[in-house]
Design a protein around this motif. Structure first.
Motif, PDB file in Angstrom:
ATOM      1  N   VAL A 257       9.945   0.807  -4.873  1.00  0.00           N
ATOM      2  CA  VAL A 257      10.356   0.178  -3.616  1.00  0.00           C
ATOM      3  C   VAL A 257       9.134  -0.040  -2.731  1.00  0.00           C
ATOM      4  O   VAL A 257       8.265   0.835  -2.622  1.00  0.00           O
ATOM      5  CB  VAL A 257      11.389   1.056  -2.879  1.00  0.00           C
ATOM      6  N   ASP A 258       9.080  -1.213  -2.125  1.00  0.00           N
ATOM      7  CA  ASP A 258       8.067  -1.508  -1.120  1.00  0.00           C
ATOM      8  C   ASP A 258       8.555  -0.934   0.204  1.00  0.00           C
ATOM      9  O   ASP A 258       9.473  -1.477   0.835  1.00  0.00           O
ATOM     10  CB  ASP A 258       7.866  -3.026  -1.016  1.00  0.00           C
ATOM     11  N   LEU A 259       7.967   0.172   0.637  1.00  0.00           N
ATOM     12  CA  LEU A 259       8.416   0.839   1.854  1.00  0.00           C
ATOM     13  C   LEU A 259       7.940   0.142   3.119  1.00  0.00           C
ATOM     14  O   LEU A 259       8.418   0.466   4.205  1.00  0.00           O
ATOM     15  CB  LEU A 259       7.933   2.292   1.852  1.00  0.00           C
ATOM     16  N   GLU A 260       7.025  -0.810   3.012  1.00  0.00           N
ATOM     17  CA  GLU A 260       6.602  -1.575   4.178  1.00  0.00           C
ATOM     18  C   GLU A 260       7.622  -2.665   4.517  1.00  0.00           C
ATOM     19  O   GLU A 260       7.862  -2.950   5.685  1.00  0.00           O
ATOM     20  CB  GLU A 260       5.226  -2.183   3.943  1.00  0.00           C
ATOM     21  N   GLN A 261       8.208  -3.269   3.486  1.00  0.00           N
ATOM     22  CA  GLN A 261       9.205  -4.314   3.706  1.00  0.00           C
ATOM     23  C   GLN A 261      10.621  -3.839   3.378  1.00  0.00           C
ATOM     24  O   GLN A 261      11.578  -4.603   3.518  1.00  0.00           O
ATOM     25  CB  GLN A 261       8.872  -5.548   2.864  1.00  0.00           C
ATOM     26  N   HIS A 262      10.748  -2.596   2.883  1.00  0.00           N
ATOM     27  CA  HIS A 262      12.056  -1.992   2.605  1.00  0.00           C
ATOM     28  C   HIS A 262      12.854  -2.816   1.596  1.00  0.00           C
ATOM     29  O   HIS A 262      14.004  -3.199   1.837  1.00  0.00           O
ATOM     30  CB  HIS A 262      12.861  -1.820   3.897  1.00  0.00           C
TER      31      HIS A 262
ATOM     32  N   VAL B 264      -0.382   5.113  -0.787  1.00  0.00           N
ATOM     33  CA  VAL B 264       0.570   6.198  -0.508  1.00  0.00           C
ATOM     34  C   VAL B 264       1.786   5.992  -1.393  1.00  0.00           C
ATOM     35  O   VAL B 264       2.295   4.872  -1.514  1.00  0.00           O
ATOM     36  CB  VAL B 264       0.986   6.218   0.978  1.00  0.00           C
ATOM     37  N   VAL B 265       2.256   7.084  -2.020  1.00  0.00           N
ATOM     38  CA  VAL B 265       3.438   7.036  -2.874  1.00  0.00           C
ATOM     39  C   VAL B 265       4.406   8.113  -2.402  1.00  0.00           C
ATOM     40  O   VAL B 265       4.049   9.291  -2.343  1.00  0.00           O
ATOM     41  CB  VAL B 265       3.099   7.255  -4.358  1.00  0.00           C
ATOM     42  N   SER B 266       5.609   7.692  -2.060  1.00  0.00           N
ATOM     43  CA  SER B 266       6.676   8.621  -1.684  1.00  0.00           C
ATOM     44  C   SER B 266       7.572   8.831  -2.901  1.00  0.00           C
ATOM     45  O   SER B 266       8.066   7.863  -3.492  1.00  0.00           O
ATOM     46  CB  SER B 266       7.489   8.057  -0.513  1.00  0.00           C
ATOM     47  N   ARG B 267       7.789  10.072  -3.272  1.00  0.00           N
ATOM     48  CA  ARG B 267       8.529  10.368  -4.499  1.00  0.00           C
ATOM     49  C   ARG B 267       9.414  11.590  -4.279  1.00  0.00           C
ATOM     50  O   ARG B 267       9.389  12.229  -3.222  1.00  0.00           O
ATOM     51  CB  ARG B 267       7.560  10.639  -5.655  1.00  0.00           C
ATOM     52  N   ASP B 268      10.202  11.905  -5.347  1.00  0.00           N
ATOM     53  CA  ASP B 268      11.021  13.106  -5.311  1.00  0.00           C
ATOM     54  C   ASP B 268      10.236  14.272  -5.912  1.00  0.00           C
ATOM     55  O   ASP B 268       9.013  14.222  -6.028  1.00  0.00           O
ATOM     56  CB  ASP B 268      12.342  12.873  -6.053  1.00  0.00           C
TER      57      ASP B 268
ATOM     58  N   LYS C  91       0.807  -1.210   0.000  1.00  0.00           N
ATOM     59  CA  LYS C  91       0.000   0.000   0.000  1.00  0.00           C
ATOM     60  C   LYS C  91       0.842   1.262   0.000  1.00  0.00           C
ATOM     61  O   LYS C  91       0.373   2.320  -0.399  1.00  0.00           O
ATOM     62  CB  LYS C  91      -0.930  -0.011   1.224  1.00  0.00           C
ATOM     63  N   ILE C  92       2.099   1.144   0.450  1.00  0.00           N
ATOM     64  CA  ILE C  92       2.997   2.291   0.525  1.00  0.00           C
ATOM     65  C   ILE C  92       4.196   2.005  -0.372  1.00  0.00           C
ATOM     66  O   ILE C  92       4.938   1.042  -0.147  1.00  0.00           O
ATOM     67  CB  ILE C  92       3.458   2.558   1.962  1.00  0.00           C
ATOM     68  N   LEU C  93       4.373   2.819  -1.400  1.00  0.00           N
ATOM     69  CA  LEU C  93       5.441   2.640  -2.372  1.00  0.00           C
ATOM     70  C   LEU C  93       6.369   3.846  -2.367  1.00  0.00           C
ATOM     71  O   LEU C  93       5.964   4.966  -2.031  1.00  0.00           O
ATOM     72  CB  LEU C  93       4.880   2.441  -3.781  1.00  0.00           C
ATOM     73  N   GLY C  94       7.592   3.596  -2.773  1.00  0.00           N
ATOM     74  CA  GLY C  94       8.561   4.653  -3.023  1.00  0.00           C
ATOM     75  C   GLY C  94       8.979   4.616  -4.477  1.00  0.00           C
ATOM     76  O   GLY C  94       9.266   3.542  -5.025  1.00  0.00           O
TER      77      GLY C  94
END
Length: 521
Positions: A201-206, A232-236, A181-184
């Motif tokens: 990147v899977d930010l839940e499992q890093h 949720v998407v974490s980006r630059d 659900k949370i990606l980078g």
């Protein structure tokens, strides 16, 4: 017996079952084969000089399946041999000479008339290594990579290079992708400056879960549509990624990761400190000003005069190109028209428009005044020089005893700088009294970029000199002290994840921030 060093064995009768059964070498080797159900051991050859064992085995299958249509066949067409590398036995390398057959396919509708029998538990088609050897090498490659894995494989008896190990890694099937659900999302370089891709990147499992071939919006949109469920998407700060995420998953929350937030802060601080270049130079002069007993060595370029002229010419062309781009853009030209007029790509035009105005002279490189081969030996060389050892050949021999592999000319160039710093004539070799000791701090110039890096660094990562330098900046200049104080407050909220305190920090420091940094918020 308890407490005794001797082992007492109960006497055995003749009718007792023996503990070990004596086996012949052929029987022992047969049990060590990778697939004893489908293989028959014919003979073996032991080469003690080469530490190798050659084993000839034959397939025992009577009927096999066609790899195309799957029908059974028992009609043999011909025989052939395959040479396979297998796991080592102690210090002996094991080679299998596999005798296999070709069969006729009796299915008239099949496009394959003749096929070779498959032994999937032993070896893959066209492979030269057994399955169990490939799996062992893949495990080494996953843990260590190519070069380090090859260095470990050689003592274990596997003759393999790093490139082959990486080729085996490419054959490992990827695990099924479970979209979190949370990606980078960020870009990475296949080849820096030439080819870039996108990493997901899977930010839940890093851990990374996808590598896309480019960083275009269409590619990321297609991937997100094929993997729904992202929240949720974490980006630059990329506008391309923003538009792609908005198009593919409009309901997803887009956030900036901590790295890019700190990068934004550092760039903003660099713009602030660039207004105080003269003040920073004064602080640098105070820091490097030595006492009456020492003199500080000034860094000098290690490149030749011709290389310096070429570098200056290249930099001047960049400055002129940026000025042309800015002038045309102010006249109302589009970026595409500017790129076509100046014969550059649109990305170059956008980069020059976003960059601050380039200075007339290029900034110093981090390696300015440093010699790659001599840098680690400069403290030793300075100690000998200050102790009175001034003969260049003697110093060269002392350095070579410590492992120095450079040339004597490199040492002589550095000694010339020491003489100039002390005011000693070039050919004066004898120890002199009354001259101050030389120190070579090898510190980079105190630029706005360096100060901005010092501010965003955690305090525990700064050395003593850097901490003193930052304290001196804060003590002497009120405007820069305000910027440092507000930046520290923001970094503290970010690193401790106190999101509730952001509004308070923003409201309390907005007035000071706007006065000190000119509307950076």
């Amino acid at each position: 017996r308890k407490g005794s060093s001797q082992l007492l064995v109960k006497p055995r009768h003749d009718q007792d079952i023996p503990l070990f059964k004596t086996q012949s070498p052929m029987e022992l080797l047969h049990h060590l084969l990778p697939n004893i159900q489908q293989l028959r051991l014919e003979h073996y050859d032991l080469d003690r000089d080469q530490a190798q064992i050659h084993i000839t085995v034959a397939s025992t299958q009577t009927t096999v399946h066609c790899p195309i249509c799957g029908s059974l066949s028992s009609r043999i067409h011909s025989h052939y041999e395959r040479t396979l590398q297998d796991l080592s036995l102690a210090q002996y390398a094991l080679t299998l000479q596999l005798q296999v057959r070709k069969f006729f396919c009796d299915n008239s509708a099949c496009i394959r008339r003749i096929f070779t029998e498959r032994l999937p538990q032993l070896v893959a088609p066209w492979a030269r290594k057994t399955v169990r050897l490939s799996e062992r090498l893949q495990a080494i490659g996953i843990a260590l990579g190519g070069a380090a894995g090859a260095r470990l494989a050689h003592p274990l008896g596997f003759s393999i290079c790093g490139s082959t190990l990486l080729h085996l890694l490419k054959q490992v099937p990827l695990p099924p992708v479970k979209v979190a659900k949370i990606l980078g999302v960020d870009d990475f370089a296949f080849r820096k400056g030439q080819q870039y891709g996108t990493i997901v990147v899977d930010l839940e499992q890093h851990r990374p879960i996808a590598l896309l071939q480019d960083r275009k919006a269409e590619t990321l949109v297609n991937w997100l549509l094929q993997h729904p469920g992202v929240e949720v998407v974490s980006r630059d700060r990329s506008k391309v990624y923003r538009s792609a995420i908005t198009q593919a998953v409009p309901d997803a929350v887009q956030v900036a990761d901590r790295f890019h937030l700190v990068q934004n802060l550092r760039e903003a601080l660099e713009r602030v400190f660039s207004r105080y270049s003269s003040e920073l130079k004064a602080i640098e002069h105070k820091q490097r000003q030595a006492t009456s007993e020492t003199v500080t060595l000034k860094a000098q370029p290690t490149a030749t005069a011709k290389a310096q002229v070429q570098r200056m010419a290249v930099y001047q062309r960049r400055v002129q190109q940026q000025q042309q781009i800015q002038q045309l853009y102010q006249q109302g030209w589009t970026q595409a028209a500017i790129a076509e007029h100046l014969s550059v790509c649109e990305r170059t035009v956008g980069r020059y428009l976003s960059l601050p105005t380039l200075a007339a002279k290029p900034p110093r490189r981090r390696s300015f005044g440093k010699s790659q081969v001599l840098e680690a030996y400069k403290p030793l060389l300075l100690g000998w020089w200050n102790d009175g050892i001034r003969e260049s050949q003697h110093l060269l021999k002392l350095l070579q005893q410590q492992g120095y592999t450079g040339s004597g000319r490199t040492v002589q160039r550095y000694l010339r700088q020491l003489r100039q710093a002390q005011g000693v004539p070039p050919r004066r070799m004898l120890p002199t009294l009354g001259h101050a000791k030389v120190v070579d701090p090898q510190l980079p110039p105190l630029t706005a970029r360096r100060v901005s890096y010092l501010v965003v660094q955690p305090e525990e990562n700064r050395d003593r000199q850097e901490q003193i330098l930052l304290e001196q900046i804060v003590a002497e200049h009120e405007e820069m002290a305000t910027a440092v104080e507000l930046a520290d407050g923001f970094l503290r909220l970010l690193r401790t994840r106190e999101a509730d305190g952001f509004e308070g920090w923003k409201s309390e420091g907005s007035k000071q921030w706007s006065q000190a940094v000119g509307g950076l918020c």
